[in-house]
Design a protein around this motif. Sequence first.
Motif, short mmCIF file in Angstrom:
data_model
loop_
_atom_site.label_atom_id
_atom_site.label_comp_id
_atom_site.label_asym_id
_atom_site.label_seq_id
_atom_site.Cartn_x
_atom_site.Cartn_y
_atom_site.Cartn_z
N SER A 222 0.83 -1.21 0.00
CA SER A 222 0.00 0.00 0.00
C SER A 222 0.86 1.26 0.00
CB SER A 222 -0.99 -0.01 1.17
OG SER A 222 -0.33 -0.17 2.39
N VAL A 223 2.03 1.20 0.67
CA VAL A 223 2.94 2.35 0.63
C VAL A 223 3.43 2.57 -0.80
CG1 VAL A 223 5.24 3.13 1.31
CG2 VAL A 223 3.69 2.22 3.03
N ILE A 224 3.82 1.46 -1.46
CA ILE A 224 4.33 1.58 -2.83
C ILE A 224 3.25 2.14 -3.75
CG2 ILE A 224 5.19 0.25 -4.81
CD1 ILE A 224 6.24 -1.79 -2.63
N VAL A 225 2.05 1.57 -3.66
CA VAL A 225 0.97 1.98 -4.55
C VAL A 225 0.64 3.47 -4.36
CG1 VAL A 225 -1.50 1.72 -5.01
CG2 VAL A 225 -0.03 -0.29 -4.86
N ILE A 226 0.55 3.87 -3.10
CA ILE A 226 0.15 5.26 -2.83
C ILE A 226 1.22 6.22 -3.38
CG2 ILE A 226 1.12 5.82 -0.55
CD1 ILE A 226 -1.62 6.64 0.32
N ASN A 227 2.48 5.90 -3.19
CA ASN A 227 3.54 6.78 -3.68
C ASN A 227 3.58 6.85 -5.20
OD1 ASN A 227 4.82 7.87 -1.35
ND2 ASN A 227 5.63 5.84 -0.90
N LEU A 228 3.47 5.68 -5.83
CA LEU A 228 3.52 5.66 -7.30
C LEU A 228 2.29 6.37 -7.87
CD1 LEU A 228 4.95 2.13 -8.12
CD2 LEU A 228 6.13 4.31 -7.87
N PHE A 229 1.15 6.20 -7.20
CA PHE A 229 -0.07 6.86 -7.66
C PHE A 229 0.11 8.37 -7.65
CE2 PHE A 229 -4.21 8.80 -6.86
CZ PHE A 229 -4.94 8.29 -7.91
N PHE A 230 0.64 8.88 -6.54
CA PHE A 230 0.84 10.32 -6.45
C PHE A 230 1.85 10.82 -7.49
CE2 PHE A 230 -0.70 10.26 -1.85
CZ PHE A 230 -1.92 10.81 -2.21
N THR A 231 2.86 10.01 -7.75
CA THR A 231 3.85 10.39 -8.76
C THR A 231 3.17 10.51 -10.13
OG1 THR A 231 5.38 9.01 -7.52
CG2 THR A 231 6.17 9.88 -9.59
N ILE A 232 2.32 9.53 -10.43
CA ILE A 232 1.62 9.57 -11.72
C ILE A 232 0.74 10.82 -11.79
CG2 ILE A 232 -0.08 8.38 -13.18
CD1 ILE A 232 0.98 5.74 -11.93
N ARG A 233 0.03 11.09 -10.70
CA ARG A 233 -0.82 12.29 -10.66
C ARG A 233 0.01 13.56 -10.89
NH1 ARG A 233 -4.97 12.23 -12.20
NH2 ARG A 233 -5.46 14.19 -11.15
N LEU A 234 1.18 13.57 -10.27
CA LEU A 234 2.05 14.73 -10.43
C LEU A 234 2.44 14.93 -11.90
CD1 LEU A 234 4.58 14.72 -7.47
CD2 LEU A 234 3.00 16.53 -8.10
N LEU A 235 2.77 13.83 -12.55
CA LEU A 235 3.18 13.92 -13.96
C LEU A 235 2.01 14.35 -14.84
CD1 LEU A 235 5.56 11.01 -14.95
CD2 LEU A 235 6.07 13.34 -14.28
N GLU A 236 0.83 13.85 -14.49
CA GLU A 236 -0.34 14.19 -15.30
C GLU A 236 -0.67 15.68 -15.20
OE1 GLU A 236 -2.60 9.85 -15.40
OE2 GLU A 236 -3.27 11.41 -14.01
N ASN A 237 -0.52 16.23 -14.02
CA ASN A 237 -0.72 17.68 -13.87
C ASN A 237 0.61 18.38 -14.18
OD1 ASN A 237 -3.29 17.24 -13.04
ND2 ASN A 237 -2.77 17.26 -10.88
N ARG A 238 0.98 18.37 -15.41
CA ARG A 238 2.31 18.83 -15.80
C ARG A 238 2.67 20.19 -15.23
NH1 ARG A 238 1.47 17.05 -21.81
NH2 ARG A 238 0.32 15.30 -20.99
N LYS A 239 1.66 21.01 -15.13
CA LYS A 239 1.94 22.38 -14.68
C LYS A 239 2.66 22.37 -13.33
CE LYS A 239 -2.13 24.23 -16.69
NZ LYS A 239 -3.45 23.95 -16.16
N VAL A 240 2.30 21.43 -12.54
CA VAL A 240 2.87 21.41 -11.19
C VAL A 240 4.37 21.18 -11.22
CG1 VAL A 240 2.68 20.35 -8.91
CG2 VAL A 240 0.69 20.47 -10.42
N ILE A 241 4.81 20.40 -12.17
CA ILE A 241 6.21 19.99 -12.07
C ILE A 241 7.17 20.72 -13.01
CG2 ILE A 241 5.79 17.72 -11.09
CD1 ILE A 241 6.26 16.71 -14.04
N ILE A 242 6.68 21.27 -14.10
CA ILE A 242 7.66 21.84 -15.03
C ILE A 242 7.78 23.35 -14.83
CG2 ILE A 242 8.26 22.14 -17.46
CD1 ILE A 242 6.73 19.51 -17.92
#
Lengths: 242, 539
Positions: A222-242
């Motif tokens: 569950s730790v792995i899934v939650i972290n990877l999920f948030f990472t994917i969300r971060l990438l999808e909201n490109r504005k947040v990261i670039i």
Amino acid sequence: MEMVHNIYSIVRKEIRQFFVSFVAYVLLFFFLLIGGYYFYIYIIEIRDAARVMPYFLNFMGFISFLLTPFVTMRTFSEEKKLGTIELLITSPIRESEIVLGKFFGTLLFYLIYVAFTLYYLIILIAYGKPEFGPVIAGYLGFILLESAYISVGILISATTKNQIVSGIVTLITLLFFWIVGWISSYFSGAASSILGYLSFMKHYEDFTKGVIDTRHIIFYLSVIVINLFFTIRLLENRKVII
Amino acid sequence: MENKNLILFNKLKINLLYAGAAFFFVGIFWLLIAGTGLIGLIILGLGLGLLAYILAGNFRETLEYIKAMDWKAIGSKYYYLLVILAIFIMVNVISNKRFLRWDITESRRYTLSPHTRNLLKQLEQGKKQIKVLFFRTEVPLIESVDDLLKEYKARCPIIEFEYIDPDKAPQRAKEYNIRSINVPYGNYKLYGTIIILSAGLKESIDVVKVDYRQAGGNYQPYLKLLDNLEKDISSAFLRITKSKKKIYFIYGHGEVDLDDMDKSGWSETKKVIADENYIVDKIYLASLGNIPEDCSLLVVGAPQKNYTDMEYEFLNKYLESGGHILVMLEPFTKNNINLFLNKWGLTTSERFVIDPASSYWFQPVIPLIKAYNFHPITEKLQASTYFPTAAGIEIMSKRPEGVDIQPLAKTTPESWLETDTSGKQVKYNPGLDKKGPIDIMVVVSKKIAENKEMRMVIIGDSDFASNSNVKYYGNMDLLLNTLNWLAGKEELIGIRSKPVESREIQLTQVKLKFVLYSCVIILPLLIIVAGVIIWLKRR
């Protein structure tokens, strides 16, 4: 099928990138130097072939939390700094595939490190009679623990383009999840059990003893899934990261 | 108007759909955590009912509604963070309630036996408060006890565990009378005592015992864990759930006095016995007419005067119906106890034991017993015991049928039974005095029924457990072990000890050097060399 192919191509790219940099070898050198020294000390002090590997695996869980930030800090931060992240995201590869690819790539790279420790097992087989249950469970637990470490590192790496910041924040975060078990002993009741439950190491101990418990597996997954999920969300909201 | 009503109706339905789903999940969650319960079932039923009601009439509509939902928009809102966290917590809470555990060690070291698991399940259901205090020094030897206790905790979370280092918390150790083991462990004085507390009852288990191993021609003491720790711990848990047993001391013939605070009295001894979770009471056979129902054990404590035939009749009847009696004797007494003992194949006399070869502080009238025959009573007895002025017990050649007579402790071959009770001429007179070894502790038992055994222990002395002696050497352990065995203190049987295989690494200096060089120098260097080669190639 295409998804597997995409993930695989990212994994390959990641591994190659790791091994062409000299840093990987320096890290591995330190990993084996310290690991080898401790293995030698355990052999002298414990002298019980069944108990050396459990001790060593426990130690490996500790040393890995120090090493993992160095490995994960570059996963996304570097791409962001070089601007290649833009290429990746605009390519037909989906965000989830990029994250999974990077995750498995880093994990595989780390497992290549860990594969060298099998040499210690060979020594034990040659000089004594180790018990294999705890070894198998221990390595399984280690893979889960290390995966959890890496998922934390990847998430943090996706938030910044500064590798150093990424590494340090990851180290501090992992440190927190490491000492939280120790902090828990200063509390009592529910606070103690909740804090203790968050400790990455506490879930690892049973594995090294030769006990496989679904509670620990679920915790890590569950730790792995939650972290990877948030990472994917971060990438999808490109504005947040670039 | 109609359109507006329709929209309103749809909104209502959609909210009912959400409510149904929420009730459904909460219900499942509830049932998984609390087990089957009415509240959980009601919530689940409510959820299912709502879902069924909405879906039955509007299946297609609902499906389309779900399909048309803007998942991305929902995802980008912040509340998905909360949802994810809630799922994380829910998954972990459920996994902690319903879990599987596999022990893949060779000897199944971390697997509790079915008997223990059953017992723990009962404890969990009993909801009785149980607290376990483990006073221990943190050394590798004790580690596996921690592991074992963790298995108990994993199976029965309601038990509260506390680990205490007596060196750091001496006050608490004192409170429970915790003592270190007299054989050192490396540089440590070692502690290892488990205390189980529940509803005013206390059970204690010493987890470490002293054993001897051959080293250079003589025997060296060393410390090891009890062979079957799980059995001892589980038995203690079992006992603590039962009510206290009652021990009756027979009075009226000059027996040992439970209220006498003098050196020869038993007031201290009474406390020691009560601490072992017994109720101690006195009984006058002549005035009672029968032996009380709640009697677990009857004590005949070195009577000075004769018992009547009727009283012996009581004792015999009690024994034959599966009773338990402890008989203590004293030399120099003129009474008719042989009337009773002879029926069970034993006899005693006024004569007393003299043992010049093994005695307490060179006083031959106080024989010191260092070794015992194997029996549940003496199995765990590590220390020597001493018996100030003891009578000898002789096993007659004519034994009653079906009765098992087993000597437990005897004096050395150099000892004898001195006939001159005036004590003027204490020396061995062949023909007159009986040559040793002399039995001073004998066990008599007879199987009465499937679960019933008549048990009697005869000890040639009573002073060994009097106020002045009970706390020295192994005397207290001998007394309590005897009482525990006689009273049939519950033991969880069927738990086998786990074999511990020695897996010591045999290392010579050469091998050790090889390990050092190959692990610490060669392997890391190879990596650096590989790195340099690849780096050069890329250049």
